[in-house]
Design a protein around this motif. Sequence first.
Motif, PDB file in Angstrom:
ATOM      1  N   LYS A 180      43.973  -0.887  43.534  1.00 21.80           N
ATOM      2  CA  LYS A 180      44.476  -2.251  43.288  1.00 21.80           C
ATOM      3  C   LYS A 180      44.157  -2.748  41.891  1.00 21.80           C
ATOM      4  O   LYS A 180      44.629  -3.810  41.495  1.00 21.80           O
ATOM      5  N   ARG A 219      41.341  -3.985  41.276  1.00 21.33           N
ATOM      6  CA  ARG A 219      40.723  -5.258  41.676  1.00 21.33           C
ATOM      7  C   ARG A 219      39.314  -5.324  41.106  1.00 21.33           C
ATOM      8  O   ARG A 219      38.554  -4.362  41.225  1.00 21.33           O
ATOM      9  N   ASN A 260      48.439  -5.102  47.187  1.00 21.87           N
ATOM     10  CA  ASN A 260      49.175  -5.309  45.932  1.00 21.87           C
ATOM     11  C   ASN A 260      48.228  -5.059  44.768  1.00 21.87           C
ATOM     12  O   ASN A 260      47.013  -5.030  44.958  1.00 21.87           O
ATOM     13  N   SER A 271      51.341 -10.882  47.228  1.00 20.12           N
ATOM     14  CA  SER A 271      50.987 -10.054  48.385  1.00 20.12           C
ATOM     15  C   SER A 271      52.241  -9.474  49.022  1.00 20.12           C
ATOM     16  O   SER A 271      53.254 -10.160  49.125  1.00 20.12           O
ATOM     17  N   SER A 295      44.754  -7.537  50.387  1.00 25.67           N
ATOM     18  CA  SER A 295      46.208  -7.380  50.397  1.00 25.67           C
ATOM     19  C   SER A 295      46.596  -6.149  49.561  1.00 25.67           C
ATOM     20  O   SER A 295      45.941  -5.838  48.563  1.00 25.67           O
ATOM     21  N   HIS A 303      46.670 -16.327  40.572  1.00 25.95           N
ATOM     22  CA  HIS A 303      46.694 -15.322  41.638  1.00 25.95           C
ATOM     23  C   HIS A 303      48.090 -15.366  42.229  1.00 25.95           C
ATOM     24  O   HIS A 303      48.861 -16.271  41.946  1.00 25.95           O
TER      25      HIS A 303
HETATM   26 MG    MG Z   1      45.062 -10.584  47.754  1.00 26.81          MG
END
Ligand code: MG
Length: 347
Positions: A58, A60, A150, A156, A148, A244
């Motif tokens: 991700k 992330r 993505n 998402s 999620s 976001h």
């Molecule tokens: Mg998310």
Amino acid sequence: METRVIEVEVPGRNEVTYREVAQLLARGDIAAIPTETVYGLGADAFNAEAVAKVFEAKERPSFDPLICHLPKAAALHDIADVPPQLEGLVNRLAETFWPGPMTLVLPRKSCVPDIVTSGLPTVACRVPQHETMRGIAKALGHPIAAPSANRFGRISPTSAAAVMKELGGRIPLIIDAGACTEGLESTILLPCTDEKGKPAVQLLREGPITREKLRGICRVLHNKKKGADTTKTMPSAPGQLPSHYAPIKPLLLHNPRLPFSPEPNVAYGLISYQGDSPLARQETWSHVECLSPGSGRLAEAAVRLFAVMRAMDEREDVQVIIAEELPETGIGCAMMDRLRRAAADRS
Ligand code: MG
Ligand code: AMP
């Protein structure tokens, strides 16, 4: 990496698939798995190396914690220590809203790896409604940690095709169970005590379990004003970042009753609630998408919001997305929260 897609279609008859996916997760692999809210990218929550693959795929940041998905409410006690004074409240919430789109943030047990909670003393827990996520978690025998599915900060995914566009080639497997029925991420609640020591909750993220639905079940502390612009402040919950849920193209919010003044030589697309507002009737738009054509039902709009944002992002005849402000009642609050974050300054 090749991304395989497995379809699960007949609820109640997919146990073999669930067991196969659980075996992959038990080996430390990751997979995109549907829930009723959005598609999640799941890993065995007790396997820190597998969870690290989720962050990597991700892109992330490690300060953004994941939600642990449980097969049933009783499994909560495997990962969280519910404080005695909050037991009644937590049981009431669980009985009312689980399985379903509600996440509870509770003190964590030491068996939950730091990478899942970003080192926080709490863990986010949910029993999803969707049979697929629960079935795989049951077959695995461990919670499934899943954000999620993505790329970080983006919209998402609410379908397997959207997951493929976000993460195709970066993950080994997508379980396809069709479109998500809620379409917005879960409501996140922090059970706590109020100034008088009585059990209450803080609403950390708006979602399908609305303030209205919580009324009568528990007191919701006013940690932020209804309709307040949370994109301007850094929130208390990690991951609730100002920008976001964002499309690649710029997105601006606009009052549907007021005229919009376009810049010359810019192609604008409009996301309209019902399609019949003064704004929608303006001749500015190279393309208009309606969230709930004609009828204006917020629940229908919520299910379609992310898919419509994606569709706008993909259109060649749209450079800038204008989104109508939505009524801030019920699920409209969660939609406006996502739209404000999508519109927030990303610089
Ligand atoms: Mg998310
Ligand atoms: P996602 O599944 O991508 O919507 O992200 C999960 C979100 O849950 C994070 O971005 C956080 O906002 C929230 N969350 C997860 N764990 C915690 C926690 N321990 N405390 C507060 N918020 C949390």
